[in-house]
Every structure is written in C-alpha cells, then in structure tokens.
Enzyme design. Sequence first.
Site, short mmCIF file in Angstrom:
data_model
loop_
_atom_site.label_atom_id
_atom_site.label_comp_id
_atom_site.label_asym_id
_atom_site.label_seq_id
_atom_site.Cartn_x
_atom_site.Cartn_y
_atom_site.Cartn_z
N GLY A 161 3.17 1.44 -3.09
CA GLY A 161 2.31 1.60 -4.27
C GLY A 161 1.85 3.05 -4.39
N TYR A 200 0.84 -1.20 0.00
CA TYR A 200 0.00 0.00 0.00
C TYR A 200 0.88 1.26 0.00
CZ TYR A 200 -3.77 3.18 1.50
OH TYR A 200 -4.68 4.21 1.58
N VAL A 254 -11.92 2.96 13.75
CA VAL A 254 -13.20 3.61 14.08
C VAL A 254 -14.35 2.62 13.86
CG1 VAL A 254 -14.80 5.47 13.47
CG2 VAL A 254 -12.35 5.94 13.58
P1 NAD Z 1 -12.67 1.91 0.00
O1 NAD Z 1 -12.06 0.56 0.06
O2 NAD Z 1 -14.02 2.09 0.62
O3 NAD Z 1 -12.78 2.41 -1.51
C1 NAD Z 1 -11.89 2.03 -2.51
C2 NAD Z 1 -12.72 1.73 -3.76
O4 NAD Z 1 -11.82 1.38 -4.82
C3 NAD Z 1 -13.66 0.55 -3.55
O5 NAD Z 1 -14.94 0.88 -4.04
C4 NAD Z 1 -13.02 -0.57 -4.38
O6 NAD Z 1 -13.95 -1.51 -4.85
C5 NAD Z 1 -12.34 0.21 -5.47
N1 NAD Z 1 -11.21 -0.49 -6.09
C6 NAD Z 1 -10.21 -1.16 -5.48
N2 NAD Z 1 -9.36 -1.67 -6.39
C7 NAD Z 1 -9.83 -1.28 -7.61
C8 NAD Z 1 -9.41 -1.49 -8.93
N3 NAD Z 1 -8.31 -2.20 -9.22
N4 NAD Z 1 -10.14 -0.96 -9.95
C9 NAD Z 1 -11.27 -0.26 -9.68
N5 NAD Z 1 -11.72 -0.03 -8.44
C10 NAD Z 1 -11.02 -0.54 -7.42
O7 NAD Z 1 -11.63 2.94 0.63
P2 NAD Z 1 -11.75 4.49 0.91
O8 NAD Z 1 -11.51 4.69 2.34
O9 NAD Z 1 -12.97 5.05 0.30
O10 NAD Z 1 -10.47 5.02 0.13
C11 NAD Z 1 -10.57 5.69 -1.12
C12 NAD Z 1 -9.18 6.18 -1.52
O11 NAD Z 1 -8.69 7.11 -0.55
C13 NAD Z 1 -8.13 5.08 -1.63
O12 NAD Z 1 -7.30 5.35 -2.73
C14 NAD Z 1 -7.37 5.21 -0.34
O13 NAD Z 1 -6.04 4.76 -0.48
C15 NAD Z 1 -7.44 6.71 -0.09
N6 NAD Z 1 -7.27 7.02 1.35
C16 NAD Z 1 -8.29 6.77 2.24
C17 NAD Z 1 -8.09 7.06 3.59
C18 NAD Z 1 -9.17 6.84 4.62
O14 NAD Z 1 -8.92 7.08 5.80
N7 NAD Z 1 -10.36 6.40 4.27
C19 NAD Z 1 -6.87 7.58 4.02
C20 NAD Z 1 -5.87 7.79 3.09
C21 NAD Z 1 -6.09 7.53 1.75
N1 UDP Z 2 -6.28 -0.33 16.11
C1 UDP Z 2 -6.67 -0.79 17.35
N2 UDP Z 2 -7.72 -1.64 17.41
C2 UDP Z 2 -8.43 -2.04 16.33
C3 UDP Z 2 -8.03 -1.55 15.05
C4 UDP Z 2 -6.94 -0.70 14.99
O1 UDP Z 2 -6.08 -0.45 18.38
O2 UDP Z 2 -9.39 -2.81 16.48
C5 UDP Z 2 -5.16 0.62 16.03
C6 UDP Z 2 -4.10 0.26 15.00
O3 UDP Z 2 -3.11 -0.58 15.58
C7 UDP Z 2 -3.53 1.63 14.65
C8 UDP Z 2 -4.73 2.57 14.81
O4 UDP Z 2 -5.68 1.86 15.60
O5 UDP Z 2 -2.54 2.02 15.57
C9 UDP Z 2 -5.36 2.96 13.49
O6 UDP Z 2 -5.59 1.81 12.74
P1 UDP Z 2 -6.32 1.81 11.34
O7 UDP Z 2 -6.18 0.44 10.77
O8 UDP Z 2 -7.68 2.36 11.48
O9 UDP Z 2 -5.53 2.86 10.46
P2 UDP Z 2 -3.97 3.09 10.13
O10 UDP Z 2 -3.13 2.17 10.94
O11 UDP Z 2 -3.88 2.82 8.68
O12 UDP Z 2 -3.77 4.50 10.50
#
Ligand code: NAD
Ligand code: UDP
Length: 323
Positions: free
Chosen positions: A154, A151, A194
């Site tokens: 990438g 991730y 969350v």
């Molecule tokens: P999510 O998993 O709900 O949404 C991702 C979407 O992309 C899904 O609908 C999935 O089906 C689709 N997808 C995955 N692989 C695909 C592919 N090869 N082709 C077409 N569609 C594909 O996640 P999200 O939380 O909505 O995240 C959306 C974007 O935001 C992602 O790129 C994620 O890396 C980025 N992001 C999210 C967070 C967060 O906290 N939610 C934080 C940082 C970055």
């Molecule tokens: N975490 C936790 N309990 C859970 C899920 C996650 O304590 O049930 C912790 C995890 O180890 C991390 C933080 O919460 O330190 C945020 O995790 P999340 O997977 O939501 O996001 P990211 O690590 O990608 O910030």
Amino acid sequence: MARLYDSRKRILVTGGAGFLGSHLVDRLLAQGHEVLAADNLFTGTKRNLDHLHNHPRFELMRHDVCFPLYVEVDEIYNLACPASPIHYQHDPVQTTKTSVHGAINMLGLAKRLKCRILQASTSEVYGDPAVHPQPESYWGNVNPIGSRSCYDEGKRCAETLFFDYHRQHRVEIKVARIFNTYGPRMHLRDGRVVSNFITQALTGEAITLYGEGSQTRSFCYVDDLIEGLLRLMASPEEVTGPINFGNPVEFTMIELAERVLTLTRAKSKLIHQPLPADDPRQRRPDITLAQKTLGWEPTVSLEQGLGETIAYFRQLISSLSPH
Ligand code: NAD
Ligand code: UDP
Ligand code: UDP
C-alpha cells in the site's frame, strides 16, 4: 508579530490524532500556523489532542481519507494510516485502501489547490532488505502476498502515485521514508516493540522477545523525526525525496530489552515467542541524503528518548489503574 502573520499557513495533517500526527500538529501550531487535522480515529485518539481543546488555530475533523475531502489549505502532510502490525493487519483491505485511495484523494486535493504535499512513507518499502544499511536507491525486497503486504505494498503504491502526480500533474511532492520511531503518545498495547517492552517492564510482565531477539532495528525519537519532516516540507521544490528519516544507531531486540530493564529498574524476565511472518532481520537507515540535503540528523540518544517515553507510559498506566 507581523512576520509571523505573513508566513502563517493553513496546514492539513491527515492522521493528526495519531502518535506522529499529534506531535506534528503541536510543532506546526508552535510555529504560528493554523492546523486542520483530519482523522477517522481508527488508531488515533482525541486524548492525543486534548491539550489543544479550544485552541484558536486548531481544528479536528473526523474524516476517512478514503473519501474525497474538499477544504482550502496551503500544505498537506499525509500521515493517515495505521502503523503497527496489529492494527494494520486487523483489516488489511482497509489498510491498502487507506494508503491507495487516501493518496489519490489527497493528491487530487493538492492538485486542485496547487499546494505541497508530504507523504509519510516507511522503511517497510525496503521489506526484508538484502542491502544493509538501506539507501533510498535500494528497491527493496517485499513479499507482495504476505500478512505485511497490505501495509508495505500500500505504501509502495502510494509512493508510485506521488511520483506520477508529480510527473503528470506537476504536483509538488515530498516523500519521507520513516524508520522505526518511538516516543510519548505511542499506543499502550499496539504490539510495537518499544511500547511492548516498556509496558511489560512497568507492569512486571515478562518481556516478549520474538525469535532469538537477534534481529536489529534503529530507533528514532519522535522530536527528531518531526524536525526532519518540517525540514523536508520547507526544502526547495526540486527536493522530492524519497528521503530516509531514522536514527542510524542499530540495536538488537535483546539489547533494547536490556536498556528498558536498566532504565525502568524492572525485574521482568525475558521470554521468547515465535517470530512473526516476514519479520525483517535487520534494518538501519542510510541517512546521508537527509544530512546532505536538509542538514538533518537525529540528536536524541536512545537513553534520553527511552527516559521520556518511560515517563509517559508510567503516568498513563497509573492513570488507567483502578485505585
Ligand atoms: P498511528 O496509528 O498513531 O497514526 C495514524 C493515524 O491515522 C491515526 O490517528 C488513525 O486514526 C489515522 N487513520 C488511519 N486510517 C485512516 C483513514 N482511513 N482516514 C483518516 N485517518 C486514518 O501511527 P503513527 O505511528 O503516528 O504513524 C503515522 C504515519 O507515519 C503512518 O502513515 C505510518 O505509516 C507512518 N510511519 C510511522 C512509523 C513509526 O515508527 N511510527 C514508521 C514508518 C512510517
Ligand atoms: N518484537 C519483539 N517483541 C515484541 C514486539 C516486537 O521482539 O513484543 C520485535 C519484532 O519481531 C521486530 C522488532 O521487534 O523484529 C520490531 O517490531 P515492531 O513491530 O516494533 O516494528 P517493525 O517490525 O515494523 O519494525
Ligand atoms: N479530490 C478531493 N478533493 C479535491 C480534489 C479532488 O478529495 O479538492 C479527490 C477526488 O475525489 C478525486 C481524487 O481526489 O477522485 C483524484 O483527483 P484527480 O483530480 O486526480 O482525479 P479526477 O477527479 O480526475 O478523477
């Protein structure tokens, strides 16, 4: 109405059936645009877009961004990529392909169409940060061969591609580094903190704290984040980013668990489980750049945002229960 029509765009949202993507689609439709969502439904679900069934300006296309896409649009938001550790580690090779091949294809599309493209990057590009809070100028501390690397690396490679298409092919790019975001339509059991804590509280299960629970995160409510992405896309051409988007209010995971317990009035106990590999110890965005460049900052407090999210999960869980 004439003005609305003149400014109407056809906008592609990859990952449009996901958590953030579906909220973005809603906002773009509310602004009067036509929206094409391209999603392979790996982690996204049509349920997130059910309310748009028969919407005249919306179309969902089942498509994997690892393959070329030939459509005609005016703007592209590239959000396709699984975002929770459980999902992106399920098929790590596919995760890297989605970020890298997906970026190449969507940049190729933007290059041909001469249109703007926004990349949903992530705070994970900072890895386990040695600088706190993290400004955009920090290059990060990322393990290139660990279980989170598919991730993190990438997404880092996708940023590289965005900036090279910009320098080499003059593609207009916008790179958003998104920090932990939460809200309705998060997946029920995707392992993120969350959604885990709320479902555990609502179903009377123990709250699982990984490690001591002293690690920190900063949580941004989805509406605030989407507003930031829209502002970045609408910003002058020279604003390429990367720009951090997140809420600078920082909490330990124990504090988060306590807030969730108070707001749900649940009696779940807290239990400790092992800390996952390469779990960042602390994370908080420096959002000075977004404040200065876009006049953006979060407005929704953790209490308000958790309230909305808890209400969503309460309804979802009751709709799934057998009686
Ligand atoms: P999510 O998993 O709900 O949404 C991702 C979407 O992309 C899904 O609908 C999935 O089906 C689709 N997808 C995955 N692989 C695909 C592919 N090869 N082709 C077409 N569609 C594909 O996640 P999200 O939380 O909505 O995240 C959306 C974007 O935001 C992602 O790129 C994620 O890396 C980025 N992001 C999210 C967070 C967060 O906290 N939610 C934080 C940082 C970055
Ligand atoms: N975490 C936790 N309990 C859970 C899920 C996650 O304590 O049930 C912790 C995890 O180890 C991390 C933080 O919460 O330190 C945020 O995790 P999340 O997977 O939501 O996001 P990211 O690590 O990608 O910030
Ligand atoms: N591409 C696409 N849609 C388009 C134009 C290009 O999916 O409308 C893909 C195409 O498959 C190509 C990639 O984007 O492999 C990169 O395009 P670029 O023009 O940069 O590279 P080239 O076609 O020269 O390999």
